[in-house]
Structure formats: C-alpha cells, structure tokens
Design a protein around this motif. Structure first.
Motif, PDB file in Angstrom:
ATOM      1  N   TYR A  10      35.932  50.503  32.528  1.00 23.14           N
ATOM      2  CA  TYR A  10      35.583  49.081  32.557  1.00 23.14           C
ATOM      3  C   TYR A  10      36.559  48.238  31.743  1.00 23.14           C
ATOM      4  O   TYR A  10      37.005  47.188  32.202  1.00 23.14           O
ATOM      5  CB  TYR A  10      34.152  48.824  32.078  1.00 23.14           C
ATOM      6  CG  TYR A  10      33.113  49.457  32.976  1.00 23.14           C
ATOM      7  CD1 TYR A  10      32.832  48.919  34.217  1.00 23.14           C
ATOM      8  CD2 TYR A  10      32.423  50.598  32.577  1.00 23.14           C
ATOM      9  CE1 TYR A  10      31.889  49.495  35.055  1.00 23.14           C
ATOM     10  CE2 TYR A  10      31.478  51.184  33.402  1.00 23.14           C
ATOM     11  CZ  TYR A  10      31.220  50.635  34.640  1.00 23.14           C
ATOM     12  OH  TYR A  10      30.292  51.190  35.468  1.00 23.14           O
ATOM     13  N   SER A  34      39.843  37.753  32.361  1.00 21.94           N
ATOM     14  CA  SER A  34      39.315  37.861  33.720  1.00 21.94           C
ATOM     15  C   SER A  34      38.799  39.274  33.950  1.00 21.94           C
ATOM     16  O   SER A  34      39.395  40.248  33.470  1.00 21.94           O
ATOM     17  CB  SER A  34      40.399  37.542  34.754  1.00 21.94           C
ATOM     18  OG  SER A  34      40.826  36.214  34.644  1.00 21.94           O
ATOM     19  N   TYR A  35      37.703  39.357  34.702  1.00 15.29           N
ATOM     20  CA  TYR A  35      37.138  40.666  35.028  1.00 15.29           C
ATOM     21  C   TYR A  35      36.775  40.693  36.507  1.00 15.29           C
ATOM     22  O   TYR A  35      36.084  39.792  37.003  1.00 15.29           O
ATOM     23  CB  TYR A  35      35.888  40.937  34.194  1.00 15.29           C
ATOM     24  CG  TYR A  35      35.405  42.369  34.292  1.00 15.29           C
ATOM     25  CD1 TYR A  35      35.975  43.356  33.503  1.00 15.29           C
ATOM     26  CD2 TYR A  35      34.413  42.721  35.200  1.00 15.29           C
ATOM     27  CE1 TYR A  35      35.552  44.679  33.595  1.00 15.29           C
ATOM     28  CE2 TYR A  35      33.987  44.036  35.304  1.00 15.29           C
ATOM     29  CZ  TYR A  35      34.567  45.010  34.502  1.00 15.29           C
ATOM     30  OH  TYR A  35      34.157  46.310  34.610  1.00 15.29           O
ATOM     31  N   ILE A  41      34.977  41.301  39.949  1.00 16.08           N
ATOM     32  CA  ILE A  41      33.653  41.586  40.494  1.00 16.08           C
ATOM     33  C   ILE A  41      33.788  42.353  41.806  1.00 16.08           C
ATOM     34  O   ILE A  41      33.002  43.245  42.107  1.00 16.08           O
ATOM     35  CB  ILE A  41      32.866  40.287  40.696  1.00 16.08           C
ATOM     36  CG1 ILE A  41      32.675  39.566  39.351  1.00 16.08           C
ATOM     37  CG2 ILE A  41      31.510  40.550  41.341  1.00 16.08           C
ATOM     38  CD1 ILE A  41      32.051  38.197  39.474  1.00 16.08           C
ATOM     39  N   SER A  42      34.803  41.975  42.577  1.00 17.19           N
ATOM     40  CA  SER A  42      35.132  42.672  43.814  1.00 17.19           C
ATOM     41  C   SER A  42      36.640  42.587  43.993  1.00 17.19           C
ATOM     42  O   SER A  42      37.358  42.087  43.115  1.00 17.19           O
ATOM     43  CB  SER A  42      34.402  42.047  44.999  1.00 17.19           C
ATOM     44  OG  SER A  42      34.900  40.749  45.258  1.00 17.19           O
ATOM     45  N   ASP A  71      36.838  37.324  40.963  1.00 18.89           N
ATOM     46  CA  ASP A  71      36.920  37.595  39.523  1.00 18.89           C
ATOM     47  C   ASP A  71      36.034  36.626  38.754  1.00 18.89           C
ATOM     48  O   ASP A  71      35.884  35.459  39.138  1.00 18.89           O
ATOM     49  CB  ASP A  71      38.351  37.429  38.996  1.00 18.89           C
ATOM     50  CG  ASP A  71      39.294  38.506  39.467  1.00 18.89           C
ATOM     51  OD1 ASP A  71      38.831  39.429  40.174  1.00 18.89           O
ATOM     52  OD2 ASP A  71      40.491  38.422  39.146  1.00 18.89           O
ATOM     53  N   PHE A  72      35.473  37.120  37.638  1.00 19.35           N
ATOM     54  CA  PHE A  72      34.830  36.236  36.663  1.00 19.35           C
ATOM     55  C   PHE A  72      35.870  35.869  35.624  1.00 19.35           C
ATOM     56  O   PHE A  72      36.618  36.729  35.131  1.00 19.35           O
ATOM     57  CB  PHE A  72      33.646  36.917  35.980  1.00 19.35           C
ATOM     58  CG  PHE A  72      33.081  36.119  34.836  1.00 19.35           C
ATOM     59  CD1 PHE A  72      32.270  35.026  35.073  1.00 19.35           C
ATOM     60  CD2 PHE A  72      33.381  36.455  33.519  1.00 19.35           C
ATOM     61  CE1 PHE A  72      31.761  34.268  34.019  1.00 19.35           C
ATOM     62  CE2 PHE A  72      32.878  35.713  32.463  1.00 19.35           C
ATOM     63  CZ  PHE A  72      32.065  34.616  32.715  1.00 19.35           C
ATOM     64  N   LEU A  95      34.484  31.368  38.379  1.00 22.14           N
ATOM     65  CA  LEU A  95      34.855  32.407  39.328  1.00 22.14           C
ATOM     66  C   LEU A  95      36.185  32.060  39.977  1.00 22.14           C
ATOM     67  O   LEU A  95      36.477  30.886  40.231  1.00 22.14           O
ATOM     68  CB  LEU A  95      33.778  32.564  40.402  1.00 22.14           C
ATOM     69  CG  LEU A  95      32.400  32.997  39.927  1.00 22.14           C
ATOM     70  CD1 LEU A  95      31.410  32.967  41.100  1.00 22.14           C
ATOM     71  CD2 LEU A  95      32.437  34.402  39.319  1.00 22.14           C
TER      72      LEU A  95
END
Length: 204
Positions: free
Chosen positions: A107, A155-156, A158-159, A163-164, A199
């Motif tokens: 993660y 940034s992370y 999500i798919s 990104d979030f 987002l």
C-alpha cells in the motif's frame, strides 16, 4: 514558462496523458485574526502529464479555485460574522515521484508525492465584516492581481484511472497588504494557505 515547458516536453517526444481533477478546499488567510482553515470551497481543473523517468513525471494544470477565510457566528466568537471570498484561475506545474522507488511496503509503495509551483490570477473577490460589505464584488483596489504559490501533495490510486489527491498550498507572495500597510522583512501582507481533497480522473 508554460509555453517553454510544453515545447521542451514535446521536443523529447514523450507520450502525454491527461484528465480532470476536482474536489474541496479548506482555506485560511494569514493576518485576518482568525485561526484555522475555516472556509470551505471547491476547485476544478484539467491536467496533462508526461513521464520523465521510470518513477517520475511532470504535470501541468489549468485550475479554477476558491480561497479566502470565514468566521461563522457562534457563542464562541461572540456571534462575529466575517466573509472573505477569493476566486482564482491558477496554473500549477508539479513534479511527481512514485514512492515505490524507495519502498516495497504494501500500500505505501502505491503513493505518489508531488511538489511544485503555481501562478494564480485573481478573477473575483468579496469581503464583509459583521454583515457590512467592505468592498463590492469585483473591486480589487488593494489586491495584488496575481500570486506565486508553493505546492505539496500526495496521491493514492483507487483504480487504474482514478486517484485520491491530498494537497497543501501556501502563497509566497501576498494577496494584499496588511491594513495600514505595515511590513516586516518576511511578511509583506496577507497570504493564502489551503488544503485540498479531491479526485483525479485520467481519461487519455
């Protein structure tokens, strides 16, 4: 600077990707005697980016963003009401790096960090103090027409395409002088500080 950056990237023959961003803004203005990011707004942008190495890329945005500060009447502040609304068109340039270059922790290795600069142009403003309008919308006599900002972000994914994004921004140049025009060597007026949550959607 934007034209030079774009031409430089094209000259390297890199492949561009892009999409749209949007989200919420929690903002404050230093020097307004109010604590904390107490005004909620929103932002929306279009962006494009291109890889410059296996683990990093450059991103260019064109953004509409709301900034300012606010005091909501309550017993804690003796029912004081203050509104300071600022609207900007902003052009940020980000350098983004993939954390997986430094760690393989589950993660954590999916995070991307970013840093950059932006130029914001003021397009509208409004201020009222306890229900009394300080200046009418569009009046900018005391405002600097543009500001330079420093940007930091995370940034992370999500798919694959969504990104979030979490970001922090602080102006390096003042929004306007302090009342009375006082200055110190490091403080020439009021500055914007803000946190963004939103987002990013890559569509090409």
């Amino acid at each position: 600077c934007v034209i030079f950056l774009t031409c430089s990237l094209i000259s390297f023959g890199q492949r561009f990707q892009g999409g749209f961003r949007g989200g919420l803004v929690a903002s404050e203005v230093s020097g307004d005697n109010l604590s904390g990011p107490n005004k909620l707004g929103w932002y929306a942008s279009a962006f494009t980016f291109t890889s410059i190495s296996e683990f990093s890329n450059l991103m260019l945005e064109i953004k509409y963003i709301q900034k300012g500060s606010r005091s909501v009447p309550s017993e804690r502040n003796n029912f004081y009401e203050y509104k300071f609304y600022l609207q900007y068109v902003e052009v940020p340039v980000h350098y983004r790096m993939d954390i997986s270059r430094f760690t393989d922790l589950s993660y954590i290795d999916r995070l991307m960090v970013s840093a950059g600069l932006s130029v914001s142009v003021l397009v509208d403003s409004f201020e009222s103090d306890d229900g009394t309008t300080v200046f009418l919308p569009g009046e900018k006599e005391d405002f600097h027409p543009a500001e330079l900002n420093i940007l930091l972000g995370l940034s992370y994914p999500i798919s694959q395409s969504l990104d979030f994004h979490f970001g922090y921004s602080n102006s390096l140049t003042p929004v306007r002088p302090h009342s009375g025009g006082r200055k110190t060597w490091y403080n020439h007026g009021q500055y914007n500080s803000l946190w963004t949550f939103g987002l990013s959607f890559v569509i090409w």
